[in-house]
Design an enzyme around this catalytic site. Sequence first.
Site, short mmCIF file in Angstrom:
data_model
loop_
_atom_site.label_atom_id
_atom_site.label_comp_id
_atom_site.label_asym_id
_atom_site.label_seq_id
_atom_site.Cartn_x
_atom_site.Cartn_y
_atom_site.Cartn_z
N ASP A 135 38.43 33.77 41.42
CA ASP A 135 38.36 34.70 42.43
C ASP A 135 37.64 35.47 41.08
OD1 ASP A 135 38.59 36.41 45.15
OD2 ASP A 135 39.27 37.00 43.71
N TYR A 146 35.32 44.10 37.77
CA TYR A 146 36.50 43.43 37.07
C TYR A 146 35.97 43.18 35.68
CZ TYR A 146 38.51 41.72 41.08
OH TYR A 146 39.25 40.98 42.43
#
Length: 296
Positions: free
Chosen positions: A32, A37
Amino acid sequence: MPLNGFGVWKAESHKTKQAVLQALKVGYRHIDCAAVYMNETDVGDAFAEWIKHDAAKREQLFITSKVWNTCHARGDVVAACRQTLKDLQIEQLDLYLVHHPFAWTFQGLPITEDTWIGRNEKGEIAYPAGITLEETWRGMEECVKLGLTKDIGVSNYPVALLMDLKQYARILPAVNQCEAHVYFSRKELRSVCESIGMHFTMYSILGSGKQGPLQDDVVNKMAGEKGISAAQILIAWGLHTGSSVLAKSVNPERIQQNFAATEVKLTAKDVEKLDALGREMRTCNMVDYWGFPSHA
Ligand code: A2P
């Protein structure tokens, strides 16, 4: 979708490639990711090394990513998806999610420390006028039509927004990915997702590194009795609900241990004890991340 998934939220860039390679080595096949991020190029380096010239190895993976809040305009959704594919060094995602149901002003691509959020002169988050979630969904649908992703879904969507989405979706959302763990089990949200044909994915299954489920006495006592770790109990609880779960770690032994939780069996009594721990406690409070209670 393999139900026991590996997450890279908060994985530092310089540790991410090795962590993903370790995850693949121990058996994880569901990874994921998300543009925000800020480690998709590192994940991509791991994928490139793992897949090399063996296309079959790519086919065995289930890769998710998410469009960030600043890229909600229809064209920006497609551009963001293309950027993610380039960074991950793959041709197509298995699943692309709307990361949060909030449209912020576009700041450029790729998503970096300088572009992930825009603020006005008062320091408030810059929201653009006129970008609705319906427009964003049209961009997501375009990603499917262009072959950039097999499926699309959402993340951090409450019941009301899911019901609304069902009205305007031409391609139905496959998944809702939300925070969930033994302290915040999301029973009602999960049951609505099930009733409208959406799979539910739990993120922060271990409590996101905060004081919480991993330190819980009941969880640790149960883990001790079974000779396994508290993390394995928490992952096994998530899996028993039929949801997929995402656990993040950059520690090789923990990565192995977390994947091995796939085989842990809980009894009905164990589940009852773990269900009783519910206390509506979020570990991911968006006020901590951008000063606005967008989870409320
Ligand atoms: P680390 O990456 O150093 O292993 P979540 O998946 O809920 O976001 O939780 C991730 C947090 O839990 C991280 O701080 C991670 O640290 C830690 N963690 C991951 N696996 C384990 C484990 N098996 N035992 C203890 N802590 C873990």
